[in-house]
Design a protein around this motif. Structure first.
Motif, PDB file in Angstrom:
ATOM      1  N   VAL A 102       0.837  -1.205   0.000  1.00  0.00           N
ATOM      2  CA  VAL A 102       0.000   0.000   0.000  1.00  0.00           C
ATOM      3  C   VAL A 102       0.871   1.254   0.000  1.00  0.00           C
ATOM      4  CG1 VAL A 102      -1.710   1.318   1.297  1.00  0.00           C
ATOM      5  CG2 VAL A 102      -1.922  -1.175   1.112  1.00  0.00           C
ATOM      6  N   LEU A 103       1.885   1.273   0.858  1.00  0.00           N
ATOM      7  CA  LEU A 103       2.711   2.469   1.018  1.00  0.00           C
ATOM      8  C   LEU A 103       3.559   2.761  -0.212  1.00  0.00           C
ATOM      9  CD1 LEU A 103       3.905   2.026   4.722  1.00  0.00           C
ATOM     10  CD2 LEU A 103       2.163   3.583   3.855  1.00  0.00           C
ATOM     11  N   THR A 104       4.018   1.734  -0.899  1.00  0.00           N
ATOM     12  CA  THR A 104       4.931   1.946  -2.029  1.00  0.00           C
ATOM     13  C   THR A 104       4.224   1.906  -3.377  1.00  0.00           C
ATOM     14  OG1 THR A 104       5.461  -0.429  -2.099  1.00  0.00           O
ATOM     15  CG2 THR A 104       6.893   0.987  -0.772  1.00  0.00           C
ATOM     16  N   ALA A 105       3.352   0.931  -3.575  1.00  0.00           N
ATOM     17  CA  ALA A 105       2.752   0.734  -4.891  1.00  0.00           C
ATOM     18  C   ALA A 105       1.421   1.453  -5.048  1.00  0.00           C
ATOM     19  CB  ALA A 105       2.575  -0.763  -5.152  1.00  0.00           C
ATOM     20  N   PHE A 106       0.515   1.239  -4.116  1.00  0.00           N
ATOM     21  CA  PHE A 106      -0.830   1.789  -4.288  1.00  0.00           C
ATOM     22  C   PHE A 106      -0.810   3.310  -4.303  1.00  0.00           C
ATOM     23  CE2 PHE A 106      -5.190   2.857  -2.944  1.00  0.00           C
ATOM     24  CZ  PHE A 106      -5.890   2.144  -3.901  1.00  0.00           C
ATOM     25  N   PHE A 107      -0.045   3.929  -3.418  1.00  0.00           N
ATOM     26  CA  PHE A 107       0.049   5.385  -3.412  1.00  0.00           C
ATOM     27  C   PHE A 107       0.696   5.900  -4.692  1.00  0.00           C
ATOM     28  CE2 PHE A 107      -0.020   5.896   1.518  1.00  0.00           C
ATOM     29  CZ  PHE A 107      -1.366   5.597   1.492  1.00  0.00           C
ATOM     30  N   LEU A 108       1.690   5.175  -5.187  1.00  0.00           N
ATOM     31  CA  LEU A 108       2.350   5.578  -6.429  1.00  0.00           C
ATOM     32  C   LEU A 108       1.369   5.521  -7.599  1.00  0.00           C
ATOM     33  CD1 LEU A 108       5.091   6.330  -7.786  1.00  0.00           C
ATOM     34  CD2 LEU A 108       5.414   3.880  -8.204  1.00  0.00           C
ATOM     35  N   GLU A 109       0.625   4.416  -7.683  1.00  0.00           N
ATOM     36  CA  GLU A 109      -0.356   4.282  -8.758  1.00  0.00           C
ATOM     37  C   GLU A 109      -1.450   5.339  -8.642  1.00  0.00           C
ATOM     38  OE1 GLU A 109      -0.475  -0.494  -9.603  1.00  0.00           O
ATOM     39  OE2 GLU A 109      -1.231   0.227  -7.676  1.00  0.00           O
ATOM     40  N   ALA A 110      -1.964   5.520  -7.422  1.00  0.00           N
ATOM     41  CA  ALA A 110      -3.043   6.494  -7.232  1.00  0.00           C
ATOM     42  C   ALA A 110      -2.576   7.907  -7.548  1.00  0.00           C
ATOM     43  CB  ALA A 110      -3.564   6.412  -5.800  1.00  0.00           C
ATOM     44  N   GLY A 111      -1.313   8.215  -7.223  1.00  0.00           N
ATOM     45  CA  GLY A 111      -0.809   9.559  -7.448  1.00  0.00           C
ATOM     46  C   GLY A 111      -0.660   9.908  -8.913  1.00  0.00           C
ATOM     47  N   PHE A 112      -0.290   8.928  -9.737  1.00  0.00           N
ATOM     48  CA  PHE A 112      -0.027   9.215 -11.145  1.00  0.00           C
ATOM     49  C   PHE A 112      -1.129   8.738 -12.084  1.00  0.00           C
ATOM     50  CE2 PHE A 112       4.284   9.481  -9.402  1.00  0.00           C
ATOM     51  CZ  PHE A 112       4.749  10.634 -10.028  1.00  0.00           C
ATOM     52  N   LEU A 113      -2.058   7.931 -11.572  1.00  0.00           N
ATOM     53  CA  LEU A 113      -3.097   7.394 -12.447  1.00  0.00           C
ATOM     54  C   LEU A 113      -3.976   8.499 -13.023  1.00  0.00           C
ATOM     55  CD1 LEU A 113      -4.426   4.853 -13.617  1.00  0.00           C
ATOM     56  CD2 LEU A 113      -5.910   4.790 -11.603  1.00  0.00           C
ATOM     57  N   GLY A 114      -4.334   9.483 -12.188  1.00  0.00           N
ATOM     58  CA  GLY A 114      -5.166  10.577 -12.679  1.00  0.00           C
ATOM     59  C   GLY A 114      -4.510  11.341 -13.802  1.00  0.00           C
ATOM     60  N   VAL A 115      -3.209  11.610 -13.652  1.00  0.00           N
ATOM     61  CA  VAL A 115      -2.481  12.313 -14.718  1.00  0.00           C
ATOM     62  C   VAL A 115      -2.431  11.448 -15.973  1.00  0.00           C
ATOM     63  CG1 VAL A 115      -0.286  13.381 -15.367  1.00  0.00           C
ATOM     64  CG2 VAL A 115      -1.108  13.537 -13.006  1.00  0.00           C
ATOM     65  N   CYS A 116      -2.196  10.151 -15.779  1.00  0.00           N
ATOM     66  CA  CYS A 116      -2.095   9.228 -16.913  1.00  0.00           C
ATOM     67  C   CYS A 116      -3.397   9.178 -17.706  1.00  0.00           C
ATOM     68  CB  CYS A 116      -1.713   7.834 -16.406  1.00  0.00           C
ATOM     69  SG  CYS A 116      -1.760   6.527 -17.646  1.00  0.00           S
ATOM     70  N   LEU A 117      -4.528   9.132 -17.010  1.00  0.00           N
ATOM     71  CA  LEU A 117      -5.806   8.964 -17.697  1.00  0.00           C
ATOM     72  C   LEU A 117      -6.428  10.279 -18.148  1.00  0.00           C
ATOM     73  CD1 LEU A 117      -7.471   6.219 -15.452  1.00  0.00           C
ATOM     74  CD2 LEU A 117      -6.308   5.915 -17.641  1.00  0.00           C
ATOM     75  N   PHE A 118      -6.256  11.351 -17.359  1.00  0.00           N
ATOM     76  CA  PHE A 118      -6.989  12.595 -17.621  1.00  0.00           C
ATOM     77  C   PHE A 118      -6.083  13.811 -17.854  1.00  0.00           C
ATOM     78  CE2 PHE A 118      -9.469  10.021 -14.537  1.00  0.00           C
ATOM     79  CZ  PHE A 118     -10.468   9.611 -15.403  1.00  0.00           C
ATOM     80  N   GLY A 119      -4.783  13.611 -17.873  1.00  0.00           N
ATOM     81  CA  GLY A 119      -3.889  14.751 -17.958  1.00  0.00           C
ATOM     82  C   GLY A 119      -3.315  15.040 -19.322  1.00  0.00           C
ATOM     83  N   TRP A 120      -3.906  14.461 -20.376  1.00  0.00           N
ATOM     84  CA  TRP A 120      -3.336  14.643 -21.704  1.00  0.00           C
ATOM     85  C   TRP A 120      -3.224  16.118 -22.095  1.00  0.00           C
ATOM     86  CZ3 TRP A 120      -0.926  10.957 -24.267  1.00  0.00           C
ATOM     87  CH2 TRP A 120      -1.234   9.620 -23.980  1.00  0.00           C
ATOM     88  N   ASP A 121      -4.210  16.912 -21.788  1.00  0.00           N
ATOM     89  CA  ASP A 121      -4.196  18.319 -22.173  1.00  0.00           C
ATOM     90  C   ASP A 121      -3.875  19.233 -20.990  1.00  0.00           C
ATOM     91  OD1 ASP A 121      -4.929  17.849 -24.891  1.00  0.00           O
ATOM     92  OD2 ASP A 121      -6.991  17.492 -24.211  1.00  0.00           O
ATOM     93  N   LYS A 122      -3.464  18.653 -19.874  1.00  0.00           N
ATOM     94  CA  LYS A 122      -3.146  19.440 -18.683  1.00  0.00           C
ATOM     95  C   LYS A 122      -1.647  19.549 -18.437  1.00  0.00           C
ATOM     96  CE  LYS A 122      -7.571  19.613 -17.917  1.00  0.00           C
ATOM     97  NZ  LYS A 122      -8.322  20.845 -18.256  1.00  0.00           N
ATOM     98  N   VAL A 123      -0.884  18.567 -18.916  1.00  0.00           N
ATOM     99  CA  VAL A 123       0.567  18.580 -18.708  1.00  0.00           C
ATOM    100  C   VAL A 123       1.246  18.322 -20.047  1.00  0.00           C
ATOM    101  CG1 VAL A 123       0.351  17.761 -16.324  1.00  0.00           C
ATOM    102  CG2 VAL A 123       0.659  16.100 -18.173  1.00  0.00           C
ATOM    103  N   GLY A 124       2.543  18.592 -20.099  1.00  0.00           N
ATOM    104  CA  GLY A 124       3.308  18.330 -21.306  1.00  0.00           C
ATOM    105  C   GLY A 124       3.488  16.849 -21.544  1.00  0.00           C
ATOM    106  N   LYS A 125       3.915  16.507 -22.760  1.00  0.00           N
ATOM    107  CA  LYS A 125       4.012  15.095 -23.113  1.00  0.00           C
ATOM    108  C   LYS A 125       5.103  14.379 -22.312  1.00  0.00           C
ATOM    109  CE  LYS A 125       6.985  15.986 -27.139  1.00  0.00           C
ATOM    110  NZ  LYS A 125       7.112  15.806 -28.606  1.00  0.00           N
TER     111      LYS A 125
END
Length: 465
Positions: A102-125
């Motif tokens: 939970v501390l290493t993997a789940f938080f890492l996935e949760a932290g970047f998953l939103g950017v991965c799925l919904f951040g195409w036009d919010k951050v650079g490539k």
């Protein structure tokens, strides 16, 4: 329920929930790596087909990821409800390992998953690619801790028993226990194969229906390369895993082989048969003499411990693991054949229009997941009658629940899982049945005035809604 006792019902319930759960993380691991590869190739080659495929599979990944998280939470509760004595006696080891996940993997996935799925036009490539890679790494870290925990239960080391409880004394030995390298490699490769077969079957389905877009062709080509490369590696890793099992869990291997006695001075390779636990023999066997000795001991007359060398109460159920193992091996061989046939079709220039091959690829779609389940059954049933091998018996780990309570909870799980996750799987299939659409090129780098100054400023204004 059908004459089953509380222990058997508790085992069936956990086996049912874990069987549903394991297919989702397997696809999550494979799709996360596939998406990172696709986006990396898009950034590198500027080919919009890779971006198109990345968007297409990200939708399926999102649904699959959600179902994996939800189904995994149920098992965590089961440790406390149905297996409370296991948690009390061995939770000092397995509890921290799951916490590390939970501390290493789940938080890492949760932290970047939103950017991965919904951040195409919010951050650079560049940042978006980094987020996708972090999600893929997170799935690998998650698999690592889960497999460390399971491997320790199979080959426990680095502990001592104090007042009936398992007390960890060497965490390095626990984490790097004797079977974890083989289990980790075997499971990750299985996830890659299962995902490649899913992707390949999706592409084959579209091609058989006449959808011959560049994205569909690229999808099939990449999947077949992955199968061709991964299948033989998996066979070799599986062989090494078997030798490790012979060293640390000989009763399990004897049950897998249906091997009861060393009376003949050699170990045959039993291709087919029906192990009879009561009669202590394998009936109707079709065997190759000495082949088992050659594979397992690398000698003509080598022997391995037989089931009769162990007390009856310490023997796994050979009738089940004998066949689950052969299902796994048979499907693995079919995967290798698919990779070879694909290479031949590619060489002949008919990879995308050879109907027999495409039908073969389509039929092979679910076999990766079936093989994972067959391998999981072999591993877990083959560990019986131990929940922690040689340390804690399964009958001593189960909670004191009555048969009616466990029957009601099992039936409830069956209904809910079929409805909820069955609906999710159907939705995933519908997404896979869609033709990948052309998407906008997200290749531009955002200017300073395009970047949100605060997280909430990325949301649309009320007047724009």
């Amino acid at each position: 329920m059908l004459g089953l006792d509380a222990l058997e019902l508790a085992r069936i319930q956990f086996g049912f929930t874990v069987s549903f759960h394991i297919i989702f993380p397997a696809i999550t691991i494979g799709l996360a790596a596939y998406m990172a590869c696709l986006e990396g190739l898009w950034v590198w080659k500027k080919d919009p087909v890779y971006l198109q495929l990345c968007h297409f599979w990200s939708k399926i990944f999102a649904v699959n990821f959600g179902m994996g998280v939800v189904s995994g939470l149920v098992m965590a509760y089961e440790f406390g409800t149905n297996w409370s004595y296991f948690s009390a006696k061995a939770g000092t080891v397995t509890g921290p390992l799951l916490t590390y996940e939970v501390l290493t993997a789940f938080f890492l996935e949760a932290g970047f998953l939103g950017v991965c799925l919904f951040g195409w036009d919010k951050v650079g490539k560049g940042l978006h690619l980094f987020s996708t890679i972090m999600v893929a790494i997170g799935t690998m870290i998650s698999a690592t801790w889960i497999l460390v925990s399971n491997s320790w239960m199979q080959t426990p080391v680095g502990y001592k028993i104090v007042d009936g409880r398992v007390i960890p004394v060497d965490w390095l030995k626990i984490v790097f226990n004797p079977s974890v390298p083989y289990r980790f490699a075997h499971m990750v490769l299985a996830a890659f194969l299962a995902t490649a077969l899913f992707v390949g079957a999706t592409a084959a389905w579209h091609l058989l229906r006449g959808n011959r877009t560049p994205a569909i062709k690229r999808m099939l080509s990449m999947a077949m390369w992955m199968i061709l490369i991964t299948a033989p590696i998996q066979i070799e890793v599986g062989d090494q895993h078997g030798l490790n099992t012979l060293e640390h869990q000989p009763a399990k291997l004897a049950a897998i082989e249906g091997h009861w006695a060393n009376d003949e001075g050699q170990v045959p390779l039993i291709l087919f048969g029906l192990p009879d636990m009561g009669a202590e023999k394998t009936r109707y066997q079709v065997a190759i003499p000495h082949a088992g000795s050659l594979i397992l001991t690398h000698s003509w007359n080598g022997s391995i411990p037989a089931l009769k060398d162990f007390p009856a109460e310490d023997r796994p159920n050979s009738t089940i693991v004998f066949w689950t193992f052969r299902v796994m091996v048979g499907l693995g061989s079919a995967m290798l054949l698919l990779g070879i046939v694909a290479a031949f079709a590619r060489w002949r220039g008919r990879l995308y229009d050879l109907k027999a091959f495409l039908t073969f690829a389509l039929v092979m779609g679910p076999t990766g997941l079936i093989a994972i389940l067959a391998g999981w059954f072999t591993t877990e049933i083959g560990r019986q009658p131990w929940v922690v091998y040689g340390v804690l018996r399964t009958k001593d780990a189960v909670s004191n629940h009555s048969v009616p309570i466990l029957t009601a909870s099992l039936l409830t799980f069956v209904v809910l899982y079929v409805c909820v996750f069955g609906t999710g799987v159907i939705y995933m299939m519908k997404l896979a049945a869609q033709v990948p659409e052309t998407v906008p090129d997200h290749g531009h780098e955002l200017r300073d005035d395009e970047r949100p100054a605060r997280p909430i400023s990325a949301a649309p204004k009320l007047g724009d809604l």
